[in-house]
Scaffold this motif. Structure first.
Motif, mmCIF file in Angstrom:
data_model
loop_
_atom_site.group_PDB
_atom_site.id
_atom_site.type_symbol
_atom_site.label_atom_id
_atom_site.label_comp_id
_atom_site.label_asym_id
_atom_site.label_seq_id
_atom_site.Cartn_x
_atom_site.Cartn_y
_atom_site.Cartn_z
ATOM 1 N N ILE A 61 -2.338 -5.335 7.549
ATOM 2 C CA ILE A 61 -3.198 -4.234 7.112
ATOM 3 C C ILE A 61 -2.951 -3.902 5.648
ATOM 4 O O ILE A 61 -3.900 -3.659 4.877
ATOM 5 C CB ILE A 61 -2.979 -2.996 8.005
ATOM 6 C CG1 ILE A 61 -3.634 -3.215 9.372
ATOM 7 C CG2 ILE A 61 -3.538 -1.731 7.341
ATOM 8 C CD1 ILE A 61 -3.430 -2.076 10.346
ATOM 9 N N LEU A 62 -1.704 -3.888 5.222
ATOM 10 C CA LEU A 62 -1.416 -3.560 3.822
ATOM 11 C C LEU A 62 -1.984 -4.609 2.873
ATOM 12 O O LEU A 62 -2.446 -4.278 1.774
ATOM 13 C CB LEU A 62 0.092 -3.403 3.606
ATOM 14 C CG LEU A 62 0.598 -1.951 3.591
ATOM 15 C CD1 LEU A 62 0.344 -1.274 4.929
ATOM 16 C CD2 LEU A 62 2.077 -1.901 3.255
ATOM 17 N N VAL A 63 -1.952 -5.873 3.285
ATOM 18 C CA VAL A 63 -2.488 -6.930 2.423
ATOM 19 C C VAL A 63 -4.015 -6.917 2.417
ATOM 20 O O VAL A 63 -4.657 -6.864 1.367
ATOM 21 C CB VAL A 63 -1.972 -8.312 2.873
ATOM 22 C CG1 VAL A 63 -2.665 -9.417 2.073
ATOM 23 C CG2 VAL A 63 -0.465 -8.405 2.684
ATOM 24 N N TRP A 64 -4.621 -6.930 3.606
ATOM 25 C CA TRP A 64 -6.073 -7.052 3.682
ATOM 26 C C TRP A 64 -6.776 -5.725 3.411
ATOM 27 O O TRP A 64 -7.929 -5.715 2.968
ATOM 28 C CB TRP A 64 -6.470 -7.636 5.028
ATOM 29 C CG TRP A 64 -6.017 -9.056 5.137
ATOM 30 C CD1 TRP A 64 -4.973 -9.537 5.877
ATOM 31 C CD2 TRP A 64 -6.551 -10.176 4.422
ATOM 32 N NE1 TRP A 64 -4.828 -10.893 5.670
ATOM 33 C CE2 TRP A 64 -5.785 -11.311 4.785
ATOM 34 C CE3 TRP A 64 -7.600 -10.326 3.518
ATOM 35 C CZ2 TRP A 64 -6.044 -12.569 4.272
ATOM 36 C CZ3 TRP A 64 -7.863 -11.590 3.002
ATOM 37 C CH2 TRP A 64 -7.090 -12.700 3.390
ATOM 38 N N GLY A 65 -6.104 -4.603 3.666
ATOM 39 C CA GLY A 65 -6.680 -3.329 3.265
ATOM 40 C C GLY A 65 -6.845 -3.252 1.761
ATOM 41 O O GLY A 65 -7.853 -2.745 1.251
ATOM 42 N N GLN A 66 -5.854 -3.766 1.038
ATOM 43 C CA GLN A 66 -5.947 -3.829 -0.417
ATOM 44 C C GLN A 66 -7.077 -4.762 -0.847
ATOM 45 O O GLN A 66 -7.867 -4.445 -1.742
ATOM 46 C CB GLN A 66 -4.618 -4.308 -1.006
ATOM 47 C CG GLN A 66 -4.634 -4.572 -2.489
ATOM 48 C CD GLN A 66 -4.943 -3.322 -3.297
ATOM 49 O OE1 GLN A 66 -4.411 -2.264 -3.018
ATOM 50 N NE2 GLN A 66 -5.813 -3.443 -4.291
#
Length: 259
Positions: A61-66
């Motif tokens: 989530i932290l990678v793809w949310g960014q």
């Protein structure tokens, strides 16, 4: 004279994603190993669940949310900002390792430290998203993108609830905190993130244009979902009383008359 061309942003982009998602690959390997040796590991069920939810889902989530935030805002960050984002991912995973080790070793200090690092890393991610949203030009999807930050804001709350459960509380508060933990992490952090992505990219998946007014309807749906998560967490944590539900009465044993 050198004929080598400088790498284009499109060539550097996979490199940033490979570095940022490397922990996901490592946690997947660790999860398989834990599935094999879980019989000999204390708190193995908890460890397996949180290797999946923190190691795999939270990192993703932290990678793809960014990534989706940049895509929807049409505002790509400069390459010199990637190192800081990768560092944040590594700090997050340090917290996960400390938390898991603390649960296995039953060390309260490590549990609290790990939960603090995890919550702090996600809070850093939220602040970064808010800065990007404020700096972006007004666009159709800007009101929707903010729900990536709202979704992430639920995880630190879940981390606090989880830390209290990890160090030990009364049975009643354990049930209440467990309800809060599930509500904010599953429905809030994961659920709102997934819904935010679906309402913006589902039309792309179907190779069609988004209908007029669909973005406004999506925003309204996200408002309802966010409010519902808060309500469920409050009811589960403060209103619900485990002892208020009477146990189901067992049927009386049948009496067979003796001949």
């Amino acid at each position: 004279m050198s004929t080598a061309e400088s790498p284009s942003p499109s060539r550097r982009k996979p490199s940033w994603h490979r570095r940022a998602t490397k922990p996901v690959q490592l946690w997947l390997i660790a999860l398989v190993i834990m599935g094999i040796v879980h019989r000999w590991v204390p708190a193995s069920t908890w460890v397996i669940v949180h290797m999946f939810t923190l190691g795999l889902i939270t990192n993703s989530i932290l990678v793809w949310g960014q990534h989706f935030t940049e895509t929807l805002l049409h505002r790509r960050l400069p390459e010199n900002a990637r190192a800081l984002q990768v560092r944040r991912i590594m700090i997050l995973n340090l917290g996960i390792v400390v938390l898991v080790a603390g649960m296995i070793a039953a060390m309260d200090v490590a549990v609290i430290a790990g939960a603090t690092i995890v919550g702090g890393s996600v809070t850093w991610y939220i602040v970064d998203l808010v800065r990007q949203i404020r700096a972006a030009a007004p666009s159709r999807f800007r009101p929707i993108v903010k729900y990536y930050a709202i979704a992430a804001a639920f995880l630190p709350v879940g981390a606090v609830a989880g830390a209290f459960m990890g160090v030990g509380v009364s049975e009643e508060w354990s049930v209440r905190l467990h309800a809060v933990h599930l509500a904010v992490n599953v429905l809030g952090f994961v659920g709102i993130t997934v819904l935010t992505t679906l309402v913006t990219f589902w039309a792309t998946v179907l190779r069609t244009s988004m209908a007029e007014g669909q973005d406004s309807a999506a925003t309204q749906s996200l408002v309802v979902l966010s409010t519902s998560v808060v309500a469920v967490a409050v009811v589960g944590g403060l209103v619900f009383r485990p002892g208020a539900v009477p146990p189901v009465a067992e049927p009386a044993p049948s009496v067979v008359a003796s001949p």
